[in-house]
Motif scaffolding. Structure first.
Motif, short mmCIF file in Angstrom:
data_model
loop_
_atom_site.label_atom_id
_atom_site.label_comp_id
_atom_site.label_asym_id
_atom_site.label_seq_id
_atom_site.Cartn_x
_atom_site.Cartn_y
_atom_site.Cartn_z
N GLN A 106 -17.38 104.01 -4.30
CA GLN A 106 -18.73 103.80 -3.81
C GLN A 106 -19.55 103.04 -4.85
OE1 GLN A 106 -20.45 107.51 -2.68
NE2 GLN A 106 -18.93 107.96 -1.11
N LYS A 140 -22.43 91.90 0.26
CA LYS A 140 -23.40 90.80 0.18
C LYS A 140 -22.73 89.43 0.23
CE LYS A 140 -27.28 93.07 -2.08
NZ LYS A 140 -28.17 93.08 -3.26
N ARG A 186 -22.87 99.61 -4.90
CA ARG A 186 -23.88 98.82 -4.19
C ARG A 186 -23.48 97.34 -4.21
NH1 ARG A 186 -27.59 101.58 -7.45
NH2 ARG A 186 -28.17 99.61 -8.45
N GLY A 187 -23.87 96.64 -3.16
CA GLY A 187 -23.71 95.18 -3.13
C GLY A 187 -22.34 94.70 -2.76
N ASP A 190 -21.61 98.07 2.47
CA ASP A 190 -22.43 97.67 1.33
C ASP A 190 -22.27 98.65 0.17
OD1 ASP A 190 -24.46 95.75 0.35
OD2 ASP A 190 -25.64 97.60 0.13
N ASP A 191 -22.02 99.94 0.47
CA ASP A 191 -21.97 100.94 -0.60
C ASP A 191 -20.64 101.68 -0.66
OD1 ASP A 191 -22.24 102.18 1.78
OD2 ASP A 191 -23.70 103.66 1.12
N PRO A 240 -21.42 93.36 -8.78
CA PRO A 240 -21.73 94.54 -7.98
C PRO A 240 -21.63 95.80 -8.81
CG PRO A 240 -19.53 93.79 -7.50
CD PRO A 240 -20.12 92.78 -8.44
N GLU A 241 -22.45 96.75 -8.48
CA GLU A 241 -22.43 98.03 -9.19
C GLU A 241 -21.45 98.96 -8.48
OE1 GLU A 241 -26.28 99.62 -9.60
OE2 GLU A 241 -27.19 97.73 -10.24
#
Length: 1528
Positions: free
Chosen positions: A820, A826, A822-823, A849-850, A809-810
């Protein structure tokens, strides 16, 4: 494409002659109706007038039985014992069907309206089943002598058992049936009854019915009706799915034979394979499409309505028929019934055929009904150009086709008694007659081959003969044999005689078996060379089968000259094969082998110097396989050794442990001598015997356990059977079955493993199945029932989680505690994610998610690494996020240290206040902002969690319900559902709502009549019953009562119920009265009132009579169809309600469908499993699940429910009669709802619960005494879970803040989501019940069809009655008047107790059912009741089900008055004796007495009543019953 070919082969039948010979034959004294053959035993069964014969394949009688004549009359309803019109009547056999798997012969005759019997297939004299008391459903065949019936059997699964279906085709005079389906129901391995499923209308002449690849085909002729072709017949082949008992897939195809359809009526037909030659000819002609040798062809014999002196044979490939049917079904889907812009599809049994394919959503389907629930019969034509006809002079009456040497030969029976042979070649021609004696009688349709296809069974009026297909003994030369042009005849060159191809050796070689028309006889014209050496060379032929067999290799030389003697050498291998005396003596004498005793070997005679001994050495047994066997024997034993005889006859006797064994001679082999690399000889032998009783070393196997105990119906489960002595016998002797399904043995030894087979049933069996192990023929061992194997549903993958994952994940470095990126969501949840500040763990509160939200440690943690720990400076600590095996450092966290301001720093007086003010303002602003943001995130998180929890709760509780209901549904067979008997059912439906309740005289049946007047009263009541059977009196009686103002609605309902019971013995008359009154009521509403209000309420006597009539007619439907889903729905609701807290005082529950009965507080509770010992019921302990918040009475109810679950409610002990004792130690404590230990809350007292007593262990129940209420606590206010708000609470609530009130209201609304949870859990059960009631594709009670047709018929007579009005009438008469009543009161049909909480949920479902039946559209809003909103989504589906149901019933075949009266008469006969008829008459007379003067006046004013002296009869009855003074 030209598909036309007509070949005329008109021959004079008188020019052919038969060859005389002796043949097998059977002669009957009466007319032969049917002949069938058992394909397994080759027996024949001959059904004649008044007799049934069983013959062997040579037509020798084995058994026979008389079937008639018997007393009967077509006007009599079986049983005919009380029918005065019965006379001696012949019994014509109508149908014979073989059921080989049950060793049963189905025999149907013309007596007793075509009732069938079941007889033993091995001995027809043994009657297995016959019943003439089952009523209309058992009338299978036709009573008309001239009506033919054809049938075929198939196997299918119904519910939890397998049944056999009989598809029947009827003739033109039999009622209105064309095709029907009958189920042979089995009960304890005995046939129970025949029951009808469905039928169509139309007269026909059936000829053939057969099965193929899941379809059933019927071949018949019928007229199209006067509007088309008058009375001319047309021939059809119809097809339907074998498992389609609703006829949705029924489709017809018209078959034309010859141009102009001259040959239009089928006489006989035969279905078989065409053979290679005929298939090739049909394919190459281009008329039929591709036809293979394995494609079945229908061979049909036609006659002509216009010319009775000629007939024809036509062939129809089954593939072409199916292709045409698919075309017309596709045309109905895509082109509205048109093919090539021409109408090709029509409905043969409907007057609305023009509308068949016009409505887009009303399409026909092979395997399912239309979207409107209607079943259509489609029909089309196969044009005359598509067929190939062979015509004849004379009328053909039978046909049978056989394939010989890949050529098809048709045998055609005629009305003159001849059987012609037709070679179906490129140019078909009749080439002869079947041999046999010609009696001149017509050959009937029963033209059969024996199982070897070498003989033909020919049936005439009174004789069955068995003839060879061809006679060959009279043909002595090749030319005569070939001239026969018969595929059965060919010249065998090697044998020099005329034979069948299979009897000629090397017939496959060229020019070895000669057959016309393309082959000629062999003639020697020349030979070369002119002379040959007369020397003869002998040679030996050795078969090289194995390396151990004798072999000759490397001959030298390879070529030899002719006429010159030279030596030949070769190398021999394995020539010394006779290793013991038995083998040596068994060798061919030409080898001159002898057993040489000195050399102890088998040698050439000249090489042995001693004389050969007369006897071989004693037998020697070297091995016995197996060494162990069961006590009962029955398994194969192999004995190996040497010198065990030369031939099987040498074995005189074999005993094992003194018990004789059966020698299996066919498996005997002589000992064989083997060579072991020259090292020596090994004597061995093979001898197979079959022991049936004891063994030398006996040990009976004892299977004890099976693991696993459960597996899918698809099979493949490897189960292990363990026990003692399981390795008895051999692996080949062991057969394992699971409930009759084979289980393939994988390994055999001290444990047996096998792989389960596929369960053949359509449904998963509800009960576990017995595992059986069979050893040989005589020993079968069953595993104990506790280890029965349960077939379960095949596993289905419905969901998986997580559905995605990540590589990395980023993550972005954001302010602390809220990273914060992304991913995040998931593949992880908040519970799975981990966060660390230094070495301290942080709780992840929200994961999006973020974004992540963390709770940081309140105190500064230490650094994670040792290097950082050594650094005591105030450097930031790493913020680490961990997902699974991945770990990321996303930022740092600073814990600020407080620094003291040095005194040396002097802040100017002006700057300090300003800085303080700014700092405070910024701090307050940021604090408020952060607090608002946290509140927002918290509320959002709560809402998300709430939504997720509702979804999870629905799924979890539905899963829990299905698992916990599994044991209950397994027991819900018909025998275990507590159906009420007919009397109790009618008592509750008719009289339970009365003011006296259970004490009503109609329920008790007790009349207060003095003993001395009972005889007089009984006689008078019988006279009053006769008076009620006068339609004139009864109509006047009812109208007089309804005209009195004090005859209120309750009295009308009660009066109608009394009348129903009094007239129950003549329900046909009751129905006639009801129809007459309904017609008058209909006229009144149509002309003077709103027609839509008719039948809405029970405002008149006839409306209540209709309700009772429906209840009577639908009782059996409830027991057979709708009762089971209704009971499952009731049990599911009860189970769902009781799994959560139920307030015993407020009657509210946590889990319910009714918002007014919803428990609005979150009560804490836990589930307890109590071990209950019932006093007087033995030492067995019963586990019972309860809640710790249950009152003692609720606990008692659950205990009684569990302990006496196999008893109906009326037979269980009552709660008040049971005492509950808890024994936490050596002493016991009696538990009760209220006692001196009860908790007080102000003026309120709480009912005692298990939590109050801290119960968690053993309980003991006793019913020896009754526990009464505590009188000391009667005046106190009592509550259970939620205390009602009293005056003090109301005063306190008024003082509360508005914010508190709003919060309370919001929390209460949140609990409404429980309604969704319960609704989702019960949805399947609700849908199942609705489908059982509103499915016209299933069995529809005849009363429903009859009454709906009556309403439709009356609506057509009135111009102002709209379609919506008829819909309302039907709804008011059936769903509203009957189904809603049963749905809200399950105790009317079941022996159960319906609590108030369960009743509240049932009321919601009943209201939904009522809404579905109305045409009015409900507009929903926020103000709509929760009950309406709950099922808002499903209402449209249910409305469509109702519309489809009504339309489907309208499309069904009408129920005639005669059929309805027959059904009603059967109901009257079965149940009238159980009702309190005398009490009903007595109560009815009370109304006659009350309104005596008005009734007398009404009768005096009626001329019809005066002519029948009805007034006088009523006065006489009054005088007898109550000494009333009359004018007599």
């Amino acid at each position: 494409m030209a598909w036309r070919w007509v070949l005329a082969a008109i021959l004079a039948t008188s020019s052919l002659s038969l060859l005389g010979s002796a043949y097998d034959e059977f002669t009957s004294d009466t007319l032969i109706n049917n002949v069938v053959q058992d394909p397994i035993t080759s027996r024949l069964y001959v059904g004649t007038v008044n007799a049934l014969y069983q013959l062997d394949q040579s037509l020798h009688p084995e058994a026979h039985t008389r079937t008639g004549p018997e007393l009967d009359n077509r006007q009599c309803t079986p049983p005919v014992t009380s029918c005065e019109e019965a006379v001696e009547t012949d019994n014509h056999n109508k149908l014979l069907l073989i059921h080989p798997s049950k060793d049963t012969l189905i025999v149907c005759g013309s007596l007793y309206r075509g009732i069938c019997s079941l007889r033993n297939l091995s001995n027809v004299e043994q009657l297995l089943y016959f019943s003439d008391t089952k009523g209309e459903k058992s009338y299978v065949a036709s009573a008309e002598e001239s009506v033919s019936v054809v049938g075929v059997m198939s196997y299918y699964f119904n519910k939890d058992k397998g049944n056999f279906t009989v598809f029947l085709g009827y003739g033109s005079h039999d009622s209105t049936k064309l095709i029907s389906t009958r189920i042979l129901q089995m009960n304890n391995d005995s046939w129970n009854s025949f029951s009808s499923i469905s039928f169509f209308l139309s007269p026909l002449f059936p000829s053939l019915v057969f099965q193929d690849e899941g379809f059933v085909y019927f071949l018949f002729s019928r007229t199209l009706g006067a509007q088309d072709s008058g009375t001319k017949n047309f021939t059809f082949i119809s097809r339907m799915c074998e498992n389609d008992h609703n006829y949705y897939s029924y489709t017809e195809l018209q078959l034309n034979c010859s141009a102009g359809n001259k040959y239009n009526k089928v006489q006989a037909a035969y279905v078989t394979l065409p053979g290679e030659a005929l298939a090739k000819n049909m394919s190459s002609s281009g008329w039929y499409g591709p036809v293979g040798a394995q494609d079945k062809v229908v061979f049909v014999v036609f006659s002509s309505d216009d010319d009775s002196t000629s007939s024809a044979v036509c062939m129809y490939p089954l593939r072409a028929i199916n292709q045409r049917l698919v075309e017309i079904i596709g045309a109905c889907y895509s082109t509205k019934g048109q093919i090539n812009n021409k109408s090709a599809v029509y409905s043969p049994y409907s007057s609305k055929s023009d509308e068949l394919c016009k409505i887009e959503n009303e399409v026909c389907s092979l395997t399912s009904p239309s979207s409107q629930g209607q079943s259509y019969c489609m029909s089309s034509r196969m044009e005359s150009e598509n067929v190939r006809a062979v015509s004849f002079e004379g009328l053909m009456t039978a046909v049978a086709v056989a394939v010989e040497t890949e050529h098809a030969v048709a045998f055609l029976g005629t009305t003159l008694g001849e059987v012609l042979k037709l070679h179906l070649s490129t140019s078909p021609e009749v080439y002869g007659r079947a041999p046999g004696e010609n009696t001149g009688d017509k050959v009937n349709k029963n033209l059969l081959f024996d199982t070897s296809l070498t003989h033909l069974y020919i049936t005439t009026e009174k004789k069955v003969s068995r003839d060879l297909n061809v006679e060959l003994y009279s043909i002595t030369d090749c030319q005569s044999c070939v001239a026969q042009k018969d595929p059965y005849c060919g010249w065998c060159v090697l044998q020099g005689k005329c034979t069948r191809k299979g009897d000629c050796p090397r017939a496959e070689d060229d020019n070895t078996w000669l057959w016309s028309p393309n082959q000629q006889c062999v003639q020697i014209q020349a030979f070369n060379p002119p002379n040959l050496s007369c020397r003869k060379t002998d040679y030996l032929l050795f078969s090289l089968q194995a390396d151990s067999c004798p072999q000759f290799e490397n001959p030298d030389p390879h070529l030899i000259p002719v006429g010159y003697l030279i030596p030949i050498s070769f190398q021999g291998k394995n020539l010394d094969i006779y290793k013991d005396c038995s083998l040596c003596k068994n060798a061919d004498p030409k080898y001159s082998c002898v057993w040489c005793a000195n050399m102890r070997s088998c040698v050439y005679r000249e090489l042995c110097r001693s004389q050969e001994p007369a006897q071989c050495p004693n037998p020697k047994i070297t091995e016995i396989i197996p060494r162990f066997g069961p006590l009962n024997g029955g398994i194969v034993v192999t004995i190996k050794g040497s010198n065990l005889g030369i031939k099987k006859e040498d074995i005189k006797k074999v005993t094992v442990a003194g018990v004789d064994c059966v020698h299996q001679g066919d498996r005997y082999s002589v000992s064989t001598r083997y060579s072991d690399m020259g090292s020596g000889l090994l004597d061995s032998g093979l001898w197979v015997v079959n022991c049936k009783t004891l063994w030398m070393k006996t040990s009976d196997p004892i299977p004890e356990k099976v693991s696993p105990l459960k597996g899918p119906v698809a099979g493949g489960t490897v189960i292990t059977i363990s026990g003692k002595h399981l390795d008895t016998a051999n692996k080949n002797d062991v057969i394992v079955t699971v409930g009759g399904t084979p289980c393939e043995v994988l390994s055999f030894g001290s444990e047996i493993t096998c792989e389960t087979g596929v369960y053949k049933g359509q449904k998963v069996p509800l009960e576990s199945l017995r595992v059986s192990v069979k050893y040989g023929k005589s020993t079968t061992k069953d595993v104990p029932v506790t280890f029965n194997f349960q077939y379960s549903e095949n596993p289905k993958l419905t969901d998986y989680s997580p559905k995605t994952s990540f590589v990395c994940p980023e993550v972005n470095d954001q302010p602390p505690l809220s990273p914060q990126g992304r991913g995040f969501s998931k593949a992880m949840t908040a519970e799975e994610a981990q966060a660390f500040v230094g070495d301290a763990s942080c709780k992840v509160t929200i994961l999006q998610d973020d974004k992540l939200f963390l709770e940081a440690p309140s105190t500064q943690p230490r650094a994670r690494s040792k290097r950082q720990r050594r650094d005591t400076s105030s450097d930031p600590l790493d913020l680490t996020i961990k997902f699974g095996n991945g770990e990321w450092v996303v930022g740092s966290v600073n814990y600020e240290r407080k620094y003291e301001v040095p005194l040396a720093i002097i802040i100017p007086a002006v700057i300090v206040p300003m800085l303080l003010f700014i700092a405070v303002s910024v701090y307050c602003y940021r604090r408020k902002s952060q607090q608002a943001e946290r509140e927002y995130e918290k509320v959002k998180h709560q809402l998300d969690h709430l939504e997720e929890s509702v979804r999870d709760r629905c799924k979890k509780e539905f899963t829990d319900l299905m698992i916990e209901m599994e044991d209950q549904t397994n027991d819900l067979s018909e025998a275990r559902i507590p159906f009420l008997d007919y009397k109790t059912y009618t008592d509750r439906v008719f009289f339970l709502p009365s003011k006296d309740g259970d004490n009503d005289v109609m329920i008790t049946g007790k009349l207060d009549i003095p003993e001395g007047r009972k005889v007089i009263v009984a006689q008078a009541l019988n006279q009053f019953s006769n008076l009620l059977n006068s339609k004139t009196f009864l109509i006047n009686f009812i109208k007089t009562l309804e005209g009195r103002p004090d005859f209120n609605a309750r009295s009308r309902v009660y009066f109608a119920s009394l009348l129903t019971v009094a007239l129950h013995g003549k329900l046909e008359y009751y129905t006639d009265i009801m129809r007459s009154l309904l017609l008058e009521l209909m006229e009144e509403y149509v002309h003077s009132k709103n027609p839509k209000l008719m039948l809405r309420r029970s405002e008149t006597v006839v409306e209540r009579m209709l309700c009772n009539w429906m209840s009577i007619c639908l009782y059996q439907f409830l027991r057979d169809s709708a009762g089971e889903p209704l009971y499952k729905l009731f049990k599911a609701i009860k189970h769902q309600v009781e799994k959560g807290p139920v307030d015993a005082k407020m009657k509210k529950a946590k889990y319910t469908l009714n918002d007014t009965g919803l428990l609005g507080d979150d009560v804490e509770y836990c589930v307890l499993t109590l071990q209950v010992l019932v006093h007087g019921e033995g030492p067995d302990v019963t586990p019972v699940k309860v809640l710790n918040c249950d009152t003692i009475s609720q606990v008692k109810e659950k205990i009684i429910e569990q302990v006496y679950r196999n008893l109906p409610y009326s037979q269980r002990p009552k709660v008040d009669s049971v005492a509950l004792e808890w024994r936490p130690g050596s002493t016991g404590q009696i538990l009760s709802d209220m006692d001196l230990t009860s908790q007080k809350e102000g003026r309120w007292k709480r009912l005692n619960t298990l939590a109050h007593y801290n119960v968690s262990g053993w309980l003991r129940t006793s019913s020896d005494f009754i526990i009464s209420s505590n009188a000391l606590l009667e005046d106190d206010k009592v509550f259970h879970l939620v205390r009602p708000a009293d005056e003090l609470d109301e005063v306190k609530s008024k003082r509360g803040s508005l914010k508190a009130k709003a919060t309370t209201k919001a929390i209460a609304e949140i609990y409404l989501t429980r309604l969704l949870s319960v609704k989702g859990t019960l949805q399947q059960f609700v849908d199942d019940f609705f489908r059982s009631v509103l499915c016209s594709g299933a069995v529809v009670p005849p009363a429903v069809k009859y009454f709906f047709d009556f309403l439709d018929e009356q609506a057509l007579k009135h111009d102002n009655v709209e379609e919506e009005t008829v819909h309302i009438w039907k709804t008011n008469s059936l769903p509203m008047r009957f189904w809603v009543n049963i749905l809200k009161n399950p105790h009317f049909i079941f022996d159960v107790h319906v609590t108030e909480v369960v009743d509240a949920s049932l009321s919601v479902i009943a209201q939904t059912f009522m809404d579905a039946c109305t045409k009015t559209e409900h507009k929903l809003s926020r103000e709509s009741p929760s009950n309406k909103l709950l099922y808002a989504k499903e209402i449209s589906t249910y409305k469509k089900m109702v519309d489809d149901y009504y339309k489907g019933i309208k499309q069904m075949v009408p129920v005639s008055d005669q059929d309805m009266n027959t059904h009603l008469a059967e109901v009257s006969r079965e149940h009238t004796d159980t009702l309190n008829t005398q009490a009903a008459l007595h109560q009815l007379y009370q109304y006659a007495s009350k309104y005596y003067d008005g009734i007398i006046q009404s009768l005096d004013e009626d001329p019809a009543a005066q002519s029948k002296q009805l007034t006088l009869r009523l006065q006489q009855i009054a005088a007898a019953l109550e000494n009333k003074v009359t004018d007599l």
